[in-house]
Design a protein around this motif. Structure first.
Motif, PDB file in Angstrom:
ATOM      1  N   ILE A  18      -3.835   0.204 -10.597  1.00 50.56           N
ATOM      2  CA  ILE A  18      -3.414   0.475  -9.173  1.00 50.56           C
ATOM      3  C   ILE A  18      -2.983  -1.017  -8.661  1.00 50.56           C
ATOM      4  N   ARG A  19      -3.382  -2.083  -9.040  1.00 49.78           N
ATOM      5  CA  ARG A  19      -2.990  -3.248  -8.607  1.00 49.78           C
ATOM      6  C   ARG A  19      -1.583  -3.633  -9.161  1.00 49.78           C
ATOM      7  N   ARG A  20      -1.709  -3.365 -10.402  1.00 48.32           N
ATOM      8  CA  ARG A  20      -0.458  -3.705 -11.122  1.00 48.32           C
ATOM      9  C   ARG A  20       0.764  -2.667 -10.685  1.00 48.32           C
ATOM     10  N   ALA A  21       0.540  -1.545 -10.251  1.00 47.53           N
ATOM     11  CA  ALA A  21       1.663  -0.569 -10.098  1.00 47.53           C
ATOM     12  C   ALA A  21       2.094  -1.136  -8.526  1.00 47.53           C
ATOM     13  N   VAL A  22       1.187  -1.550  -7.615  1.00 48.07           N
ATOM     14  CA  VAL A  22       1.417  -1.907  -6.200  1.00 48.07           C
ATOM     15  C   VAL A  22       2.203  -3.256  -6.532  1.00 48.07           C
ATOM     16  N   TRP A  23       1.654  -4.036  -7.397  1.00 53.71           N
ATOM     17  CA  TRP A  23       2.368  -5.430  -7.488  1.00 53.71           C
ATOM     18  C   TRP A  23       3.723  -5.380  -8.147  1.00 53.71           C
ATOM     19  N   LEU A  24       4.072  -4.352  -9.072  1.00 53.87           N
ATOM     20  CA  LEU A  24       5.361  -4.133  -9.683  1.00 53.87           C
ATOM     21  C   LEU A  24       6.228  -3.736  -8.583  1.00 53.87           C
ATOM     22  N   TYR A  25       5.847  -2.696  -7.758  1.00 58.73           N
ATOM     23  CA  TYR A  25       6.623  -2.024  -6.760  1.00 58.73           C
ATOM     24  C   TYR A  25       7.051  -3.268  -5.637  1.00 58.73           C
ATOM     25  N   LEU A  26       6.024  -4.130  -5.240  1.00 56.10           N
ATOM     26  CA  LEU A  26       6.324  -5.115  -4.096  1.00 56.10           C
ATOM     27  C   LEU A  26       6.909  -6.306  -4.613  1.00 56.10           C
ATOM     28  N   ARG A  27       6.789  -6.782  -5.915  1.00 58.88           N
ATOM     29  CA  ARG A  27       7.235  -7.963  -6.344  1.00 58.88           C
ATOM     30  C   ARG A  27       8.495  -7.942  -6.724  1.00 58.88           C
ATOM     31  N   PHE A  84      -2.877   0.311  -0.211  1.00 54.80           N
ATOM     32  CA  PHE A  84      -3.568  -0.647  -0.799  1.00 54.80           C
ATOM     33  C   PHE A  84      -2.449  -1.928  -0.502  1.00 54.80           C
ATOM     34  N   GLY A  85      -1.290  -1.721  -0.254  1.00 58.89           N
ATOM     35  CA  GLY A  85      -0.306  -3.042   0.031  1.00 58.89           C
ATOM     36  C   GLY A  85      -1.027  -3.887   0.862  1.00 58.89           C
ATOM     37  N   PRO A  86      -1.005  -3.259   2.299  1.00 56.21           N
ATOM     38  CA  PRO A  86      -1.529  -4.213   3.334  1.00 56.21           C
ATOM     39  C   PRO A  86      -2.732  -4.758   3.084  1.00 56.21           C
ATOM     40  N   LEU A  87      -3.922  -4.054   2.328  1.00 54.24           N
ATOM     41  CA  LEU A  87      -4.965  -4.588   2.155  1.00 54.24           C
ATOM     42  C   LEU A  87      -4.804  -5.708   1.244  1.00 54.24           C
ATOM     43  N   PHE A  88      -4.264  -5.782  -0.067  1.00 52.58           N
ATOM     44  CA  PHE A  88      -3.795  -6.876  -0.847  1.00 52.58           C
ATOM     45  C   PHE A  88      -2.996  -7.828  -0.235  1.00 52.58           C
ATOM     46  N   ALA A  89      -2.205  -7.685   0.757  1.00 52.58           N
ATOM     47  CA  ALA A  89      -1.558  -9.004   1.478  1.00 52.58           C
ATOM     48  C   ALA A  89      -2.385  -9.559   2.133  1.00 52.58           C
ATOM     49  N   ARG A  90      -3.629  -8.794   3.074  1.00 54.00           N
ATOM     50  CA  ARG A  90      -4.508  -9.377   3.884  1.00 54.00           C
ATOM     51  C   ARG A  90      -5.577 -10.426   2.709  1.00 54.00           C
ATOM     52  N   GLU A  91      -5.838  -9.857   1.621  1.00 52.84           N
ATOM     53  CA  GLU A  91      -6.611 -10.557   0.810  1.00 52.84           C
ATOM     54  C   GLU A  91      -5.942 -11.880   0.279  1.00 52.84           C
TER      55      GLU A  91
END
Length: 84
Positions: free
Chosen positions: A15-24, A55-62
């Motif tokens: 999940i982290r990798r998929a979100v990272w790929l999209y946002l990065r 999860f995007g906003p949660l990862f950004a906050r983290e």
């Protein structure tokens, strides 16, 4: 802060990798779906979209909490690169 991945079919790392790929990178949800499919994961673009929204906003906050924590490993952030 702990991000809960309860009731998810896929591992948190995926999940982290998929979100990272999209946002990065400038990828579409379907591009991320294709990249995951090349690695043998059957994930729809709609699932990737839901992950990014949830999860995007949660990862950004983290990440912002980590950055606010101060110098990493006791060094100044600007001193990561040394002149030789």
């Amino acid at each position: 802060m702990t991000i809960l991945f309860a009731r998810r079919q896929f591992a948190p790392a995926i999940i982290r990798r998929a979100v990272w790929l999209y946002l990065r990178f400038t990828l579409s949800y379907r591009d991320v779906e294709d990249l995951l499919a090349e690695r043998g994961l059957d994930v729809s673009y709609e699932t990737v979209r839901r992950w990014v929204l949830k999860f995007g906003p949660l990862f950004a906050r983290e990440l912002s909490m980590i950055i606010e924590a101060g110098p990493w490993f006791g060094a100044n952030p600007g001193s990561r690169f040394r002149d030789h």
